[in-house]
Motif scaffolding. Structure first.
Motif: not given
Length: 359
Positions: A125-154
């Motif tokens: 993808a060249d764009l990810y449209v995110d309906t949510f906020a950081s998944m980190g606030s979910m306590g990791g139960a649903l997995g971690s979200a990429p960092t902005e640096q990781e998005f940029a690198a991809a």
């Protein structure tokens, strides 16, 4: 891409598909004031995140991944659905508008819930449209979200739906649909479908404006109290739709008082004792589409039967008077074009003498 300070997500896991809320009165727009996205201008288009950091587009994205069905549906309405190469939280059977159902069924599902980090970054993808906020606030139960640096690198640009992702950074209640309309305009600017976005927003404003005109003579004291009962979130402990949730704006515009409109945030677990103390005039049976009219109707029946037979709720004013609103959860709590239709439908049910059109 510039680094971002992500805003938190306060919704419970059972309500992830509905996202969180935003605030129309607190300046919650989808792009900084005066930006090209806000003005609907041609490229370059700059879009802000929840903290005001900008992401600039010099051309339309060619391959889009969406975090869930809300942003996916917006792209279909805009005519940019052919650019979508994958989604998380795929739409359930019957939840998409009929005209988009076949196209939506063909979108690859990258995750039944949150898209796994590695799969998202490797999606192409060249764009990810995110309906949510950081998944980190979910306590990791649903997995971690990429960092902005990781998005940029991809090579993936990352934008948010402000109406559902930025509740924690905004002040004041969400009382109209301007944040939702802002998201539609922003996605229109980003995808080069700004004219269609303007058309969609104009249609929403026309419908809501007609309702507000019909209700112009309604005094605040005449507005009935209203409880959104999220039956699918579970009956053991009710979940309140608070002041920064899209449902609060929908209920307010329809001429009712959300009994949890004084709750600061998006969602909040409450007690049945508290619901009983509020004794709402009307209760919306929050049921998700079951894939067919018959199955959905049965779910509404089950939700109503629960309230009639559960000792704590059997004596509620709305239950005794049969004041139930049968309108689906998705079009009430999830940001989208159809929020305006829901305003019209709710207003017609609770104010039939004033709002004649319930289409």
């Amino acid at each position: 891409m510039r680094s971002r300070v992500l805003c938190g997500l306060g919704a419970a896991v059972a309500l992830l598909a509905a996202g969180c809320g935003s605030s129309a009165s607190s300046g919650g727009s989808a792009a900084p004031a005066g930006s090209s996205a806000a003005a609907g201008a041609a490229y370059p288009v700059t879009v802000a995140d929840c903290a005001g950091n900008g992401t600039t587009f010099t051309s339309a994205p060619k391959k889009i991944v969406t975090s869930n069905a809300a942003s996916l549906e917006m792209l279909f309405w805009l005519g940019a659905g052919d650019k979508v190469i994958g989604t998380g939280f795929p739409p359930g059977a019957g939840t998409m508008p009929a005209q988009f159902a076949a196209q939506a069924a063909k979108v690859p599902v990258l995750g039944q819930t949150v898209i796994p980090k590695e799969k998202l970054l490797g999606s192409g993808a060249d764009l990810y449209v995110d309906t949510f906020a950081s998944m980190g606030s979910m306590g990791g139960a649903l997995g971690s979200a990429p960092t902005e640096q990781e998005f940029a690198a991809a090579g993936i640009k990352h934008v948010y739906l402000h109406s559902t992702a930025c509740a924690k950074t905004l002040k004041g209640p969400m009382q109209d649909l301007s944040p939702v309309e802002g998201d539609i305009r922003t996605l229109g600017a980003v995808t080069g479908t700004g004219a269609k976005a303007d058309q969609l927003v104009a249609g929403m404003e026309q419908k809501v404006g007609a309702v507000r005109k019909d209700l112009a003579g309604l005094a605040p004291a005449q507005e009935p109290s209203y409880f959104f009962f999220d039956y699918d979130a579970g009956t053991k402990q009710p979940m309140a739709e608070c002041d920064k949730q899209v449902a609060n704006a929908v209920i307010t515009l329809a001429g009712a008082r959300n009994v949890y409109g004084d709750c600061d945030g998006d969602f909040k677990p409450v007690s049945w004792e508290d619901v009983v103390a509020k004794d709402p005039d009307w209760i919306q049976l929050g049921v998700r589409n079951r894939g067919s009219d018959a199955a959905t109707r049965q779910a509404f029946d089950q939700a109503e039967q629960f309230l009639k037979t559960f000792p704590a709720t059997a004596g509620l004013k709305a239950v005794q008077q049969g004041h139930f609103v049968r309108i689906g959860s998705e079009v009430t709590t999830i940001a989208g074009v159809r929020n305006a239709d829901t305003v019209q439908q709710i207003a017609h049910v609770i104010h039939p003498d004033l709002v004649k059109d319930g289409q």
